[in-house]
Design an enzyme around this catalytic site. Structure first.
Site, PDB file in Angstrom:
ATOM      1  N   HIS A  55       1.167  13.382  -6.669  1.00 43.99           N
ATOM      2  CA  HIS A  55       0.713  12.473  -5.610  1.00 43.99           C
ATOM      3  C   HIS A  55       1.623  11.256  -5.476  1.00 43.99           C
ATOM      4  CE1 HIS A  55      -3.179  12.405  -3.251  1.00 43.99           C
ATOM      5  NE2 HIS A  55      -2.592  11.310  -2.799  1.00 43.99           N
ATOM      6  N   TYR A  63       0.828  -1.202   0.000  1.00 45.69           N
ATOM      7  CA  TYR A  63       0.000   0.000   0.000  1.00 45.69           C
ATOM      8  C   TYR A  63       0.865   1.256   0.000  1.00 45.69           C
ATOM      9  CZ  TYR A  63      -2.909   3.780   1.728  1.00 45.69           C
ATOM     10  OH  TYR A  63      -3.522   5.003   1.873  1.00 45.69           O
TER      11      TYR A  63
END
Length: 414
Positions: A309, A56
């Site tokens: 991002h 993740y």
């Protein structure tokens, strides 16, 4: 913070309240001796964290095109140093939005940091306070922003704004009541991206216990015992604490995605209303176009963060470093940048291209996972030492001297 050759550091006073044992202190010191740069933290974190959790943090969108270009852009820029310059008095201090900072970099917002390290957001905030640098609280955090601000009153808060004006107003009010003075609005996440990497590594939202997850916990006992089970025992099941004005749902709740969706309708009018309501510093994160930078400036925003991002949103977005010079030249507000920074040389390249400040994300997350607060201290020290050392080798005494004439643009690399 003094800048010197990096040594593993451990702050007993800062960490004793978080229940750190003598064994952990010894283990962290031992581990940090082998970490010589930020990239080393990722290698160790991959061993410590279960595959879904590490995946993740490490993962990016789709083909990793944006993630890869973040690193490629740095390799296409070299330095031109000056010789025989007295650099004995060089400094890394800088000014950002009217405030002095000891270093030209800070800690970027990172979601669920308390899942990768025990009380991870507290670790990051405490280390940032000691170093004299900003740390940005993530909207998808598992520790209430009020608790983090109590540890470090100078933290910033990053918001994924709710979909309606009333909810936005309530969230901004909550941030103000916490005493936070800098609000960061992320503007590049109107649509939830494709996270194929999460599927491949087994990370699910909501988290659901299954045999695969149990196996990962059993084969990563340090994380299971020192992070996950310790968190459950002392603080209960983690919740998303501040995605909105009220406490959010639990990490295992079926409707957990509700708190992080429904932003398709956000637009510049929302930013106008936030600017009218918010009396502190306002920063927009995720700006990649000159036109958007100019629009932000026209609305009275105090700063922008040029960012893709970390490669986690739009696959194929170019590196922020490529668009930075044009954006910095187009506006008069403070321009910051993140995505792909791993070395002091990366920081200096961005400053030379017009950035006032740099934010670093994943490496600090890994540092907390590997060695708690001591790991974050060590990561900051490593990066600070690289910046300070490189200034000397470039023949520079202050960050203001780090201009584009110190760079040489190399042919594009594959």
């Amino acid at each position: 913070m003094s800048v010197m050759e990096p040594q593993p550091r451990f702050r007993n006073a800062a960490t004793s309240n978080l229940g750190i044992s003598r064994l952990e202190r010894w283990w962290f010191r031992r581990r940090l001796r082998h970490i010589l740069c930020l990239a080393d933290f990722e290698r160790f974190a991959k061993r410590v964290l279960p595959k879904p959790i590490f995946g993740y943090v490490a993962g990016a969108a789709e083909t990793n095109a944006s993630y890869d270009d973040n690193f490629r852009a740095f390799r296409e820029i070299g330095f031109v140093h000056r010789s025989l310059v007295n650099v004995s008095g060089r400094t890394t201090r800088t000014s950002l939005m009217g405030r002095e900072h000891a270093l030209p970099f800070g800690i970027a917002p990172m979601g669920v940091s308390a899942l990768t390290a025990y009380r991870g957001d507290i670790r990051l905030a405490s280390a940032a306070r000691r170093a004299g640098i900003p740390m940005v609280i993530s909207a998808s955090g598992l520790i209430a922003l009020e608790a983090i601000a109590e540890i470090n009153p100078d933290v910033w808060y990053q918001a994924y704004m709710p979909p309606d004006p009333a909810s936005i107003h309530a969230l901004v009010e909550r941030v103000a009541r916490a005493g936070i003075q800098t609000l960061v609005v992320t503007v590049d996440s109107a649509v939830v991206p494709s996270r194929e990497n999460n599927v491949r590594t087994g990370y699910k939202t909501p988290i659901r216990p299954d045999l695969r997850l149990l196996w990962q916990g059993a084969t990563h006992p340090e994380w299971s015992l020192c992070t996950f089970l310790r968190t459950i025992r002392r603080h209960g099941m983690p919740h998303f604490e501040h995605a909105g004005a009220e406490r959010g749902v639990a990490l295992v709740a079926k409707n957990v995605e509700r708190d992080f969706s429904g932003r398709e309708h956000l637009d510049w009018e929302d930013i106008r209303r936030i600017r009218q309501q918010w009396g502190g510093k306002l920063v927009l994160k995720g700006i990649m176009a000159v036109e958007d930078a100019r629009k932000a400036e026209s609305l009275g925003v105090d700063g922008i963060i040029v960012s893709n991002h970390g490669g986690r949103q739009l696959d194929g977005d170019v590196s922020p470093l490529r668009v930075l010079p044009d954006i910095a030249a187009a506006v008069g507000l403070d321009v910051m940048i993140d995505s792909g920074f791993r070395r002091g040389s990366d920081v200096l390249k961005a400053l030379a291209l017009g950035a006032k400040f740099v934010f670093v994300g994943r490496p600090f997350n890994y540092a907390a996972a590997v060695a708690g607060e001591a790991g974050v201290d060590h990561a900051i020290s490593l990066l600070a030492t690289e910046v300070h050392r490189n200034l000397g080798m470039l023949g520079i005494n202050s960050l203001e001297e780090m201009t584009a004439d110190r760079l040489y643009f190399l042919p594009r690399v594959s």
